[in-house]
Design an enzyme around this catalytic site. Structure first.
Site, short mmCIF file in Angstrom:
data_model
loop_
_atom_site.label_atom_id
_atom_site.label_comp_id
_atom_site.label_asym_id
_atom_site.label_seq_id
_atom_site.Cartn_x
_atom_site.Cartn_y
_atom_site.Cartn_z
N ALA A 79 10.46 -7.58 10.60
CA ALA A 79 9.48 -8.08 11.72
C ALA A 79 8.30 -7.34 11.78
O ALA A 79 8.32 -6.02 11.18
CB ALA A 79 10.12 -8.08 13.09
N ILE A 126 7.12 -5.93 14.47
CA ILE A 126 7.31 -4.88 15.20
C ILE A 126 7.84 -3.70 14.63
O ILE A 126 8.15 -2.68 15.12
CB ILE A 126 7.71 -5.25 16.62
N TYR A 127 8.76 -3.83 13.57
CA TYR A 127 9.74 -3.15 13.08
C TYR A 127 8.94 -1.79 12.58
O TYR A 127 8.37 -2.06 11.71
CB TYR A 127 10.77 -3.52 12.22
N GLY A 128 9.49 -0.75 12.78
CA GLY A 128 9.25 0.65 12.08
C GLY A 128 9.43 1.73 12.43
O GLY A 128 10.65 1.84 12.88
N GLY A 175 4.94 -2.08 11.79
CA GLY A 175 4.71 -2.36 10.32
C GLY A 175 5.47 -1.62 9.30
O GLY A 175 5.29 -2.05 8.15
#
Length: 317
Positions: free
Chosen positions: A48, A50-52, A60
């Site tokens: 996604a 928003i993942y990180g 990102g």
């Protein structure tokens, strides 16, 4: 690893979750996990925008790690790739971000991060109930027509909005929603801190059965609730698993799961995931990993099959 048809391709029945890639799980370790997942037959990766690095509020990172890995391994064509956009600002979760410009911007940023021209499925991470569903579908249709994604789906949408969306798509010649991504696990989540999350319930389940709508479910292992009970009892439950899942209902499910484990030889974790992959509609649980042994556990779970009687004996919706 078993496969089922999804996005027009033979797809591994268990997807690799990557929420912590580029954050808690640094890039080198993430690459090892992806390599190992592919080695056991996996080909479905979920990420996604928003993942990180959530601790530093940097988005990102997960997509970037996956993009560099696919480029280095030259494996984009062999991966069923899905990412999500349209997530609200975490500070204002009830303010939607599903305008045409926001959807297109998130999509373009994701493609840049992933180093690809097209994903197999693009999910909207949340709904915006104040926005007409036709307006959202027009933006999703544009993504498909521009070749940015082959299919579209939604995560954390209410059942009635999904039904409304696909009725509108048929009426107006717009792209339909090809899958739903709710929270769904053998242990039922009884405490939900985020009221924008949508769980699989009896109404949603009936829609999936009626429409044979694929389900790609998150939190499929209930934060390790059942597997940790099998390993050492309530004393070793992670905090989130204890808070969200510990109740008499789920303890009873665990006892039935443990009995079925003794009968079949499958581990409790494999049974929990096989309960999902053995549903009467296509179901692809997303499984996150933090240790290499978790990948090996997915090998067993990916091959496990329950009969309808065994499945329904554990829990029915």
């Amino acid at each position: 690893m078993r496969y089922a048809e999804f996005c027009g391709r033979e797809t591994a029945v268990i997807a690799l979750g990557t929420m912590d890639f580029g954050g808690k799980i640094e890039e080198g370790r993430a690459r090892e996990f992806m390599d190992a997942y592919v080695e056991i037959g996996g080909n479905f990766i979920d990420t996604a925008r928003i993942y990180g690095d959530f601790a530093r509020k940097i988005q990102g990172g997960s997509e970037q790690v996956i993009g560099r890995w696919m480029e280095d391994r030259r494996c984009r064509d062999s991966i069923v790739l899905g990412t999500k956009g349209g997530h609200p600002d975490p500070a204002t979760m009830h303010t939607g971000r599903l305008s045409r410009s926001e959807i297109l911007d998130d999509m373009r940023r994701s493609l840049d991060n992933l180093r690809t021209d097209c994903v197999d499925i693009y999910w909207l991470h949340r709904d915006d109930s104040t926005r007409p569903v036709e307006d959202i579908l027009e933006s999703l249709t544009e993504l498909v027509e521009q070749g940015m994604t082959r299919y579209v789906g939604v995560s954390n949408w209410r059942t009635e909005r999904i039904v409304e969306a696909n009725a509108s798509a048929a009426q107006h010649g717009l792209v339909k929603l090809s899958a739903n991504q709710p929270q769904f696990s053998l242990a039922r989540q009884v405490v939900v801190e985020d009221d924008t999350l949508c769980q699989m319930d009896s109404q949603t389940y009936a829609m999936h059965v009626k429409e044979n709508l694929p389900c790609v479910c998150f939190s499929s292992q209930a934060k390790g609730f059942l597997s940790k009970l099998a390993q050492g009892g309530e004393a070793i439950l992670p905090d989130k698993a204890r808070r969200r899942y510990l109740c008499e209902e789920n303890l009873a499910v665990f006892e039935r799961c443990r009995a079925l484990s003794a009968q079949t030889g499958y581990s409790v974790n494999a049974i929990a995931l096989a309960w999902l992959t053995s549903q009467p509609f296509p179901t692809f649980p997303i499984a996150g990993v933090s240790k290499m042994e978790h990948i090996e556990a997915l090998r067993e779970a990916g091959d496990a099959i329950l009969t309808a009687e065994q499945r329904d004996g554990l829990r029915r919706l």
